[in-house]
Design an enzyme around this catalytic site. Structure first.
Site: not given
Length: 358
Positions: A72, A130
């Site tokens: 991400d 994350e």
């Protein structure tokens, strides 16, 4: 669905992966592409848990290494698709995710496909969420349901480190500090109590705060305590009755979460403080034999990692871990995020040589 060609160079893979938007919460298209690319590889046992993909060799080696990277990114701000740029005569790939940390993921995917006979068993992990609160992290969910997948003798996170080794990481705490007042018409301000004005001492304490530098196992970590957001008020003619200041504390890995919380409450004594996110740091872990061997093999001089990374998660599970990836950490989340092609190639070369014993 986007298609990843793992026979392409790690540089070309970086471009392809970065051009697939995957802001936290929207990782599924990239996770689908990664799963499709590795699921058919005979030398890997592939597991999918939501948008987290784990691919493992099972060769019966004496040691196992976990190598992980998050898929991400922070929100895009006009910096996708990628483009090639030249900075002082050096070629870069520019765009969101190039540094944090899709170049590292590209290197990992390339090696996962090609290293069919490594000298250690490898657990490759590509995970979601994350860049947001710790409880949303793909590895958090995976650890709760499949802790066995984290069994390893050493771990490497592909976080940007300028192609050097960064040991451990700072802890990360977020708190909301609240003030309250009495709402009133701004033409009769003396009737009310201004909650925003009451926040002034909070900001003063933070502005006057002097963060420490803390040596931990030979590496010096820099702490930080800052206001990162403030909110209050409902209209231009109303005295506000509530104000919130969000505070972020980055603390050295010599301090645990309880000590970090106690420090925040001490600095902001007298105010309503709510801890909303807390992730402990990780000590460097460079005393582990595999860590020392890895550092020597890639010819790195270890540095501290100031930002929080999932090395802390591995450390908490008893697995020494370091950060090693292409990209300048100072450009992570920056709108001019860009990674030099040479670092992508160097990190691939270093990992390949160490994992194969070449």
């Amino acid at each position: 669905m986007p298609v990843l060609d793992l026979t392409a160079s790690s540089v070309d893979l970086t471009r392809t992966i970065c051009d697939i938007p995957s802001v936290s919460g929207d990782e599924t298209p990239l996770a689908d592409a990664i799963f499709a690319a590795v699921d058919g590889l005979d030398h890997l046992e592939v597991t999918r848990h939501g948008d987290t993909i784990v691919a493992r060799t099972n060769l019966g080696r004496a040691q196992r290494v976990a190598i992980a990277g998050h898929i991400d990114t922070v929100p895009i701000n006009g910096n996708v698709p990628t483009r090639d740029v030249d900075v002082d005569g050096q070629p870069f790939i520019w765009g969101r995710g190039t540094v944090d940390m899709k170049a590292g993921v590209a290197v990992q995917l390339k090696l996962a496909a090609e290293l069919t006979d490594p000298r250690v068993d490898i657990t490759w992990m590509w995970y979601d969420h994350e860049e947001v609160a710790a409880e949303l992290n793909g590895l958090t969910r995976l650890a709760a349901s499949r802790p066995d997948l984290f069994e390893a003798d050493f771990a490497i996170l592909g976080e940007p480190s300028n192609g050097q080794v960064e040991g451990g990481c700072n802890g990360n705490l977020r708190a909301i500090v609240r003030t309250s007042g009495v709402r009133a018409h701004s033409a009769r301000a003396w009737i009310g109590e201004n909650a925003i004005h009451k926040a002034a001492p909070i900001l003063a304490r933070l502005a006057e705060y002097r963060p420490r530098e803390v040596e931990v196992e030979g590496l010096v970590y820099r702490e930080g305590l800052n206001a990162v957001r403030i909110g209050g008020g409902i209209a231009g003619n109303v005295i506000p009755d509530a104000c919130e200041v969000e505070v972020n504390y980055r603390f050295a890995p010599s301090k645990d979460g309880a000590a970090a919380e106690a420090h925040i409450r001490d600095v902001l004594a007298g105010f309503d403080v709510e801890i909303v996110d807390l992730a402990e740091g990780a000590r460097p872990g460079l005393d582990a034999p595999l860590a020392q061997e890895f550092v020597a093999a890639v010819g790195a001089v270890p540095q501290p990692k100031y930002g929080w990374t999932d090395v802390a998660r591995f450390s908490a599970m008893g697995v020494p871990a370091v950060n090693y990836g292409p990209g300048d950490p100072h450009l992570a989340h920056h709108d001019e995020e860009r990674v030099p092609l040479s670092q992508i190639e160097d990190v691939e070369r270093g990992l390949r040589a160490w994992l194969t014993g070449a």
